[in-house]
Design a protein around this motif. Structure first.
Motif, PDB file in Angstrom:
ATOM      1  N   GLN A 186      -4.615  -3.922   6.585  1.00  0.00           N
ATOM      2  CA  GLN A 186      -5.362  -2.864   7.266  1.00  0.00           C
ATOM      3  C   GLN A 186      -4.457  -1.689   7.611  1.00  0.00           C
ATOM      4  O   GLN A 186      -4.858  -0.520   7.492  1.00  0.00           O
ATOM      5  N   LYS A 187      -3.239  -1.965   8.014  1.00  0.00           N
ATOM      6  CA  LYS A 187      -2.288  -0.902   8.357  1.00  0.00           C
ATOM      7  C   LYS A 187      -1.985  -0.031   7.137  1.00  0.00           C
ATOM      8  O   LYS A 187      -1.919   1.199   7.240  1.00  0.00           O
ATOM      9  N   LEU A 188      -1.827  -0.660   5.973  1.00  0.00           N
ATOM     10  CA  LEU A 188      -1.567   0.093   4.746  1.00  0.00           C
ATOM     11  C   LEU A 188      -2.777   0.928   4.340  1.00  0.00           C
ATOM     12  O   LEU A 188      -2.636   2.069   3.889  1.00  0.00           O
ATOM     13  N   LYS A 189      -3.971   0.359   4.518  1.00  0.00           N
ATOM     14  CA  LYS A 189      -5.186   1.110   4.222  1.00  0.00           C
ATOM     15  C   LYS A 189      -5.294   2.337   5.117  1.00  0.00           C
ATOM     16  O   LYS A 189      -5.588   3.447   4.633  1.00  0.00           O
ATOM     17  N   ASN A 190      -5.050   2.159   6.407  1.00  0.00           N
ATOM     18  CA  ASN A 190      -5.123   3.287   7.343  1.00  0.00           C
ATOM     19  C   ASN A 190      -4.066   4.339   7.025  1.00  0.00           C
ATOM     20  O   ASN A 190      -4.320   5.543   7.148  1.00  0.00           O
ATOM     21  N   MET A 191      -2.881   3.877   6.627  1.00  0.00           N
ATOM     22  CA  MET A 191      -1.822   4.817   6.257  1.00  0.00           C
ATOM     23  C   MET A 191      -2.228   5.638   5.041  1.00  0.00           C
ATOM     24  O   MET A 191      -2.005   6.846   4.987  1.00  0.00           O
ATOM     25  N   ALA A 192      -2.854   4.973   4.074  1.00  0.00           N
ATOM     26  CA  ALA A 192      -3.292   5.670   2.866  1.00  0.00           C
ATOM     27  C   ALA A 192      -4.388   6.688   3.179  1.00  0.00           C
ATOM     28  O   ALA A 192      -4.432   7.771   2.590  1.00  0.00           O
ATOM     29  N   MET A 193      -5.257   6.356   4.119  1.00  0.00           N
ATOM     30  CA  MET A 193      -6.375   7.246   4.443  1.00  0.00           C
ATOM     31  C   MET A 193      -5.927   8.470   5.242  1.00  0.00           C
ATOM     32  O   MET A 193      -6.573   9.518   5.181  1.00  0.00           O
ATOM     33  N   THR A 194      -4.839   8.328   5.988  1.00  0.00           N
ATOM     34  CA  THR A 194      -4.410   9.425   6.858  1.00  0.00           C
ATOM     35  C   THR A 194      -3.269  10.258   6.278  1.00  0.00           C
ATOM     36  O   THR A 194      -2.921  11.291   6.848  1.00  0.00           O
ATOM     37  N   GLN A 195      -2.683   9.814   5.174  1.00  0.00           N
ATOM     38  CA  GLN A 195      -1.570  10.580   4.614  1.00  0.00           C
ATOM     39  C   GLN A 195      -2.083  11.880   3.980  1.00  0.00           C
ATOM     40  O   GLN A 195      -3.167  11.905   3.383  1.00  0.00           O
TER      41      GLN A 195
END
Length: 235
Positions: A186-195
């Motif tokens: 989930q952390k990686l998904k959120n990072m991808a969405m906010t980059q």
């Protein structure tokens, strides 16, 4: 406005999917390198004696692995993408060398069957982390505390050598790394969405390498915990 919003959402989805795919591709490469190296070293009696018959060399390899992880985590923003990739590859190979010891302890059949159990468990947890709407941040913090507890208990048990304690650590470890897998995904998904959309390819590549390393470590540790529970001894 709706059309622009739809295009923006579609672009974000493509970017997220591309990043996550890159993370899993690099994780798979790392696991393949580790598995091949462990199998090759375990079948070479000369290498096995040289590594596991020499405590200095063995501990040098272990500390070398830890050093690579800490260096990558601390310096990933400052090193080149090619360097980060090379260090990840080297770490995967070194880990394969040290993990070859499992072939001395467990049967090949139990190692293979446990690997598939781990792969299925990891996949389910990772998918959950990807699709759930629940914020797993608090759970991730709790699991990190559990990880610290496992490390401390493992160090203590090195002196007591209690089989019951070792098994308890393994069961708790499975719970911890199942939770960390979902949280890290989930952390990686959120990072991808906010980059930002204008990030350079090199920066994205380094993010994917670090993401791959995180999930790789979750997978390897989950595998080792499950192997202690389900692995059949060679004795």
């Amino acid at each position: 406005m709706n059309t622009q919003s739809s295009l923006s959402n579609a672009t974000t989805l493509v970017r997220v999917n591309s990043f996550i795919r890159s993370v899993y591709n690099w994780m798979a490469i790392g696991l393949a390198l580790t598995g091949f190296t462990a199998f090759y070293v375990s079948g070479n009696e000369t290498l096995m004696r040289a590594i596991f018959g020499n405590p200095v060399l063995l501990f040098g390899l272990i500390f070398g692995e830890l050093g690579l992880v800490f260096y990558l985590s601390a310096r990933v923003q400052k090193i080149q993408a090619s360097t980060a990739t090379a260090l990840f590859v080297v770490y995967s190979i070194l880990n394969g060398v040290t993990l070859s010891s499992i072939f001395m302890v467990y049967t090949s059949t139990s190692i293979v069957s446990t690997f598939f159990i781990c792969a299925l468990t990891f996949s389910v947890c990772s998918v959950y982390g990807m699709v759930t709407k629940r914020d797993l941040t608090s759970m991730g913090g709790f699991m990190m505390m559990g990880l610290i507890g496992i490390i401390v208990a493992t160090l203590v048990n090195m002196f007591f050598r209690s089989p019951a304690m070792s098994m308890l650590i393994s069961y708790v470890g499975v719970i911890v790394f199942v939770g960390l897998t979902a949280y890290d995904t989930q952390k990686l998904k959120n990072m991808a969405m906010t980059q930002p959309a204008d990030l350079s390819g090199a920066v994205v590549r380094k993010g994917a390498i670090m993401g791959a390393l995180t999930l790789y470590l979750d997978f390897i540790n989950l595998f080792l915990m499950l192997l202690r529970i389900f692995g059949g001894s060679r004795d």
